[in-house]
Scaffold this motif. Sequence first.
Motif, PDB file in Angstrom:
ATOM      1  N   LEU A 154      41.257 -16.028  56.922  1.00 47.46           N
ATOM      2  CA  LEU A 154      41.302 -14.573  56.988  1.00 47.46           C
ATOM      3  C   LEU A 154      40.830 -13.910  55.704  1.00 47.46           C
TER       4      LEU A 154
ATOM      5  N   ARG B  98      39.406  -4.692  67.591  1.00 45.20           N
ATOM      6  CA  ARG B  98      40.209  -4.305  66.438  1.00 45.20           C
ATOM      7  C   ARG B  98      39.716  -2.993  65.860  1.00 45.20           C
TER       8      ARG B  98
ATOM      9  N   VAL C  84      35.785  -8.099  68.909  1.00 41.47           N
ATOM     10  CA  VAL C  84      36.118  -9.277  68.120  1.00 41.47           C
ATOM     11  C   VAL C  84      35.758 -10.558  68.870  1.00 41.47           C
TER      12      VAL C  84
ATOM     13  N   MET D 125      43.286 -17.048  64.260  1.00 42.82           N
ATOM     14  CA  MET D 125      42.492 -16.511  63.170  1.00 42.82           C
ATOM     15  C   MET D 125      42.692 -17.356  61.919  1.00 42.82           C
TER      16      MET D 125
ATOM     17  N   TYR E 179      44.849  -4.938  66.043  1.00 40.73           N
ATOM     18  CA  TYR E 179      44.156  -5.743  67.031  1.00 40.73           C
ATOM     19  C   TYR E 179      44.664  -5.416  68.432  1.00 40.73           C
TER      20      TYR E 179
ATOM     21  N   SER F 272      30.981 -11.363  62.672  1.00 39.38           N
ATOM     22  CA  SER F 272      31.877 -11.282  61.530  1.00 39.38           C
ATOM     23  C   SER F 272      33.046 -12.267  61.579  1.00 39.38           C
ATOM     24  N   VAL F 273      33.361 -12.769  62.768  1.00 40.88           N
ATOM     25  CA  VAL F 273      34.489 -13.683  62.905  1.00 40.88           C
ATOM     26  C   VAL F 273      34.085 -15.062  63.407  1.00 40.88           C
TER      27      VAL F 273
ATOM     28  N   GLU G  63      38.864  -7.866  54.909  1.00 42.90           N
ATOM     29  CA  GLU G  63      38.179  -7.022  55.871  1.00 42.90           C
ATOM     30  C   GLU G  63      38.614  -7.258  57.316  1.00 42.90           C
ATOM     31  N   ASP G  64      39.461  -8.264  57.522  1.00 43.47           N
ATOM     32  CA  ASP G  64      40.003  -8.509  58.855  1.00 43.47           C
ATOM     33  C   ASP G  64      41.216  -7.622  59.120  1.00 43.47           C
TER      34      ASP G  64
ATOM     35  N   PHE H 287      37.503 -17.475  63.928  1.00 43.59           N
ATOM     36  CA  PHE H 287      38.441 -17.119  64.995  1.00 43.59           C
ATOM     37  C   PHE H 287      38.158 -17.938  66.241  1.00 43.59           C
TER      38      PHE H 287
END
Length: 125
Positions: free
Chosen positions: A85, A38, A48, A82, A93, A62-63, A88-89, A67
Amino acid sequence: QAQLAESGGGLVQAGGSLRLSCAASLRTFSTYTMAWFRQAPGKEREFVAVIRWSGITTYADSVKGRFSISRDNAKKTMSLQMNSLKSEDTAVYYCAAGESVSTGTMTREVSYDNWGQGTQVTVSS
């Protein structure tokens, strides 16, 4: 190069969920390592999630926990579920595919030679 097409992007409120999909024209899809990257406004593209042909997955810190990446070899598609959410996401993508991707480099852009055009995900707060 093979053609990849992302879909499912859109606008969602913080805390909500969204599911992205990637359709691939790869003849031997099942042997490819598939990944999601992303790029947020003003920032560099970042890793990601990735799913190898074996089904092994890896996520960016971060995910992680929010996710989930999956693939359907019969349909030659890959998805990114996802949840929870955050603002910041918000980013474009991209779907990526590569052959003979080592486990040590599967989070790097250079490992992939097939890319989609991207789908916009916007998370409002």
